[in-house]
Structure formats: C-alpha cells, structure tokens
Design a protein around this motif. Structure first.
Motif, short mmCIF file in Angstrom:
data_model
loop_
_atom_site.label_atom_id
_atom_site.label_comp_id
_atom_site.label_asym_id
_atom_site.label_seq_id
_atom_site.Cartn_x
_atom_site.Cartn_y
_atom_site.Cartn_z
N GLN A 53 -1.51 20.56 -2.08
CA GLN A 53 -2.42 19.69 -2.82
C GLN A 53 -1.68 18.50 -3.42
O GLN A 53 -2.25 17.42 -3.58
N ARG A 54 -0.41 18.68 -3.71
CA ARG A 54 0.41 17.58 -4.22
C ARG A 54 0.45 16.42 -3.24
O ARG A 54 0.54 15.23 -3.64
N LEU A 55 0.36 16.71 -1.94
CA LEU A 55 0.44 15.66 -0.93
C LEU A 55 -0.74 14.70 -0.99
O LEU A 55 -0.67 13.60 -0.43
N ARG A 56 -1.82 15.10 -1.67
CA ARG A 56 -2.93 14.17 -1.87
C ARG A 56 -2.51 12.99 -2.74
O ARG A 56 -3.16 11.93 -2.73
N ARG A 57 -1.45 13.15 -3.48
CA ARG A 57 -1.01 12.12 -4.43
C ARG A 57 0.24 11.37 -3.94
O ARG A 57 0.90 10.70 -4.72
N ILE A 58 0.51 11.51 -2.65
CA ILE A 58 1.65 10.79 -2.06
C ILE A 58 1.16 10.02 -0.84
O ILE A 58 0.68 10.60 0.13
N LYS A 59 1.26 8.71 -0.90
CA LYS A 59 0.79 7.88 0.20
C LYS A 59 1.65 8.09 1.44
O LYS A 59 2.87 8.20 1.36
N GLN A 60 0.99 8.12 2.56
CA GLN A 60 1.66 8.32 3.84
C GLN A 60 2.66 7.20 4.13
O GLN A 60 3.75 7.45 4.62
N LEU A 61 2.30 5.97 3.81
CA LEU A 61 3.14 4.83 4.20
C LEU A 61 3.69 4.05 3.01
O LEU A 61 3.85 2.84 3.07
N GLY A 62 3.99 4.75 1.93
CA GLY A 62 4.65 4.11 0.81
C GLY A 62 3.90 2.91 0.27
O GLY A 62 2.74 2.99 -0.12
N LEU A 63 4.55 1.75 0.32
CA LEU A 63 3.96 0.51 -0.21
C LEU A 63 3.35 -0.37 0.88
O LEU A 63 3.12 -1.54 0.65
N SER A 64 3.05 0.21 2.03
CA SER A 64 2.51 -0.60 3.14
C SER A 64 1.16 -1.22 2.82
O SER A 64 0.75 -2.20 3.44
N ASN A 65 0.44 -0.64 1.84
CA ASN A 65 -0.86 -1.22 1.49
C ASN A 65 -0.71 -2.58 0.82
O ASN A 65 -1.69 -3.30 0.64
N ILE A 66 0.50 -2.96 0.49
CA ILE A 66 0.75 -4.31 -0.02
C ILE A 66 0.44 -5.35 1.07
O ILE A 66 0.03 -6.47 0.79
N VAL A 67 0.61 -4.95 2.32
CA VAL A 67 0.33 -5.84 3.45
C VAL A 67 -0.98 -5.46 4.13
O VAL A 67 -1.78 -6.32 4.49
N PHE A 68 -1.19 -4.15 4.30
CA PHE A 68 -2.38 -3.64 4.98
C PHE A 68 -3.26 -2.93 3.95
O PHE A 68 -3.01 -1.76 3.62
N PRO A 69 -4.26 -3.59 3.40
CA PRO A 69 -5.03 -3.04 2.28
C PRO A 69 -5.69 -1.69 2.57
O PRO A 69 -5.96 -0.93 1.64
N GLY A 70 -5.95 -1.39 3.84
CA GLY A 70 -6.61 -0.13 4.16
C GLY A 70 -5.68 1.06 4.23
O GLY A 70 -6.13 2.21 4.35
N VAL A 71 -4.38 0.80 4.14
CA VAL A 71 -3.41 1.89 4.28
C VAL A 71 -3.24 2.62 2.95
O VAL A 71 -2.28 2.42 2.23
#
Length: 435
Positions: A53-71
């Motif tokens: 359940q902890r993995l729900r709070r860890i993004k798959q791609l780190g800070l990639s949503n800085i470039v790709f808002p849907g990530v």
C-alpha cells in the motif's frame, strides 16, 4: 511494527473463529489493461499489506510529471499491472504444455508483485541518496524476507524465484530479464500516461508468443517483429521520457536538495523533517547498517525506510524553502516551483575551461565557497542501451526448432541497439544566462 502485525494476525484469526468470509478475488479497473482480476486470495493478502500500500504514495517516474503532466501513476499501479501480465504469461505457457504448478504460478506472481517494494521516495531519482550503496532490488528482497516471516514462510518459493535460486530458471526470467513482465508493463504504462506513443509495445502478442526451451524463455519466430519493436520502443522511451533533459535537471537538483539537508543535519544544523526522514538525514546509512540490523529509537532501519514516501520529501522541501541556509532554500524552492537549472547535453565531455568558467561565475554571484559550488553546478554523464548481448539473452525459437539470439535471428540490423550510447551534461542556474 511487530505490535501492528500481531494485531493484524489476531484480526485474521478472529474472522475465522466467528465465521466471517471475505471475498478476496477482487477486480481492479486499470486504465491500461482494463479489468484485472486477482484470482489468488494470498496475492490479495499481499496487495493489502502496508508494504504494498505504501507504493500508492511513490510515483513511478519520479519528477517526470514536471515535463509530462499526466505522469502521476504510482509504483502500486505498476505492480498490479505486472500481476495481470504475469497471469497472462502463465496461462499462455500452460496452454503450450509448459509445466507450471499452481504453487509455482502463485509464487512467480508474488515475486512480480513484490519486485519493486524496495523503492524509496521518487523511485530511481533518489536510489542511492537516502541509503548509500544499496539498490532497490536489495531492499525489495529484505522486505520480502520480512513479509515471509510474517506470513509464516508462504513466500519461500517466491524469494527463490526472485533470487534466481529456483530450479526452473525461466520463472526468474519472467520476473527479471531483458524481456521480463516488469518491462512489458512499465513501457505500456509509462507510454500511456506520458502520451509518448513511441513507447507503445505489443505486450499481449509478445506474451502469447512466449515459450520455454531448455529451461529458458524463448519467443516463437512469429513474434520476432514485436520483439524488434519492443527493443526500439524501450530505447526511445529512455531518451524521450526517462532521460528527458528537463526531467534529468529536476532529478539532479532533487538529489542536491537532499544532500544539502543531510550535510546540514549531520553538522548539527536544525532542518525540518518527518521522524523517519530525519533518521536518514542525520546518519550515514549504508548497506552495512541494514546488514547489522541497526535500530534507532527502538525501530529498525527497515521499519523506518518503509515509513518514507514522496510526501515526506514534498513536505520537507516546502519547509526548506524558508530555511536560513541560502543553498537549501534556493534549491528546494527551485524544485517545488519548477525553477530548474538550465541543462546542456552533448556527445563529448565539457571542457575544463567551460566548467571552470561556470564555477567562477557561480561563486561570485552566490558568494559561496569552492566546496559548495557542486550544489549549483552539476556535471555528469548518462548512458542508454537497447539490448545487451550476453548470458541474459532474448532468444527466438526458429521455425526449424532451433534457438537463435535476437540479433542473429532478426533480418533487421539491430547492431546499433547493442551499442551503449553515452551523453554528457552540465546543469547550472538560469540566472547565469550563459550562451
């Protein structure tokens, strides 16, 4: 943590005693694969475990949503998707008379479900920052062994498969290889959420073309074009998404933020942090510390590690923006507000003169010492490869029954995918306005 799991175990026993029945064969609606069914009650119990359940709070791609808002997808979604694809792979192999028992099917499914539980905040971005010299795979194994203790040895076979110690080696290849279920999920998932269509692969067809020869995974010849597409897609996803220059800048800055906070705390400077994060900032934590099962304030380092997720870092950086230390405040504010360093990338290393010139400008502008320049000037390299020829091969089952490695079986020249491509980069504040 012991007390918590005693409560959980007692609750399970009480449910049995009073005759309560829980439907653990759940259906999950996944945006990538549609409806996913968890057929095993044990797998459902693993999914419900706090480590998962902890993995729900860890993004798959780190800070990639800085470039790709849907990530904004998480490691949890990836784990569930991998379970789905593993189920497809097992069914496909069984239809081809590959010997996989029900126990082995459940074990290899558990192994793929748990393969990423050792990731720390922001996934790969901080892989060696909080804990030095230990990979997320090693941490995953530690957590699997702890869960195995809690589940009374139910994960013995899954751990053997994960460690490649189980007699049927092809089961390990399904979990970790150059053509594993992990990659088949993350390429499809990351492509879907980023919108980068070049990463789309035919995972269904690849799985249906899997077979086993000489205890090793092979792909039937009809699937060779899907494998070629898979290798090219993976290479393109690395350059376009995982190693995108702006993402690279952001994640390099995140590493520096954490390093500065750690330097300050280890020198006795008060820095805001959640209790678990504070432990990893106040001490130099290495693999040796985990090997020795060290404790802090009555909690093991493993207990403290699983308390960490992305929110610890985000909360901390929001506070660090206002810290008296100008370096910490500047870097934290830059990451939180997307005021990122300029980044330049090229195929050859930057000259000593270029690096020296940038150092001098930074020292003058921010009135810092030479020992502190590395917080404002980051110079390193990145590398990418499509395929590594060697012991971990992608093998093709030819029409005549022979087995050939993909680079020998393919009629397309994939030699470029065998070459490691290295690029060099330098990051520095945009305020320098360097041409």
């Amino acid at each position: 943590m012991k007390k918590f799991f005693t409560f959980v175990e007692d609750t399970f026993n009480e449910n049995v005693i009073i005759g309560l029945k829980t439907n653990k064969k759940k259906i999950i609606n996944d945006p990538v694969f549609g409806f996913i069914t968890l057929q095993s009650e044990f797998i459902y119990d693993l999914v419900e475990h706090p480590f998962l359940q902890r993995l729900r709070r860890i993004k798959q791609l780190g800070l990639s949503n800085i470039v790709f808002p849907g990530v904004n997808h998480t490691r949890f979604e990836h784990a569930i998707g991998a379970v789905h694809l593993m189920g497809m792979a097992i069914s496909s192999l069984k239809m081809k008379d590959v010997d996989i028992s029900d126990d082995e099917a459940e074990a290899v499914t558990a192994a793929i479900l748990l393969h990423d539980i050792g990731h720390g905040p922001f996934s790969h971005a901080l892989e060696h920052s909080l804990v030095e010299g230990i990979s997320h795979e090693s941490l995953s194994l530690m957590l699997m062994e702890e869960m195995n203790r809690q589940f009374g040895g139910r994960l013995d076979m899954a751990i053997q498969i994960f460690k490649n110690e189980y007699p049927k080696k092809f089961l390990h290849q399904l979990v970790a290889s150059q053509l594993d279920i992990d990659r088949l999920d993350y390429l499809r998932r990351d492509s879907f959420f980023s919108g980068v269509t070049e990463g789309t692969i035919g995972s269904d067809r690849i799985i249906k073309m899997l077979n086993v020869r000489n205890d090793g995974l092979v792909v039937e010849y009809k699937g060779i074009y899907s494998i070629e597409k898979f290798l090219i897609s993976r290479r393109l996803m690395y350059w376009q998404v995982y190693l995108h220059k702006t993402v690279l800048s952001a994640e390099q800055m995140l590493v520096k933020v954490l390093r500065r906070a750690k330097e300050l705390m280890m020198n006795g400077v008060e820095v805001f942090a959640t209790p678990a994060l504070k432990v990893f900032l106040q001490h130099k934590i290495t693999s040796h510390c985990f090997d020795q099962a060290q404790f802090v304030d009555g909690k093991s380092l493993l207990d403290l590690f699983v308390e960490l997720d992305d929110s610890d870092l985000i909360l901390a950086m929001k506070q660090w923006r206002h810290h008296d230390d100008q370096i910490l405040a500047y870097l934290a504010g830059a990451v939180i507000n997307r005021k990122l360093f300029r980044i330049k990338i090229k195929s050859s290393a930057f000259s000593t003169e270029t690096i020296s010139g940038l150092k001098e400008q930074i020292m003058r502008r921010w009135a810092i010492t030479e020992d502190e320049v590395h917080y404002f000037l980051i110079s390193d390299s990145i590398s990418n490869y499509g395929y590594i020829s060697g012991s971990d091969k992608i093998n093709i089952l030819m029409k005549d029954g022979s087995v050939k490695e993909i680079n020998d079986a393919s009629d397309v020249n994939i030699s470029s995918l065998l070459q490691t491509v290295r690029k060099y980069f330098v990051c520095y504040p945009k305020e320098l306005d360097v041409k």
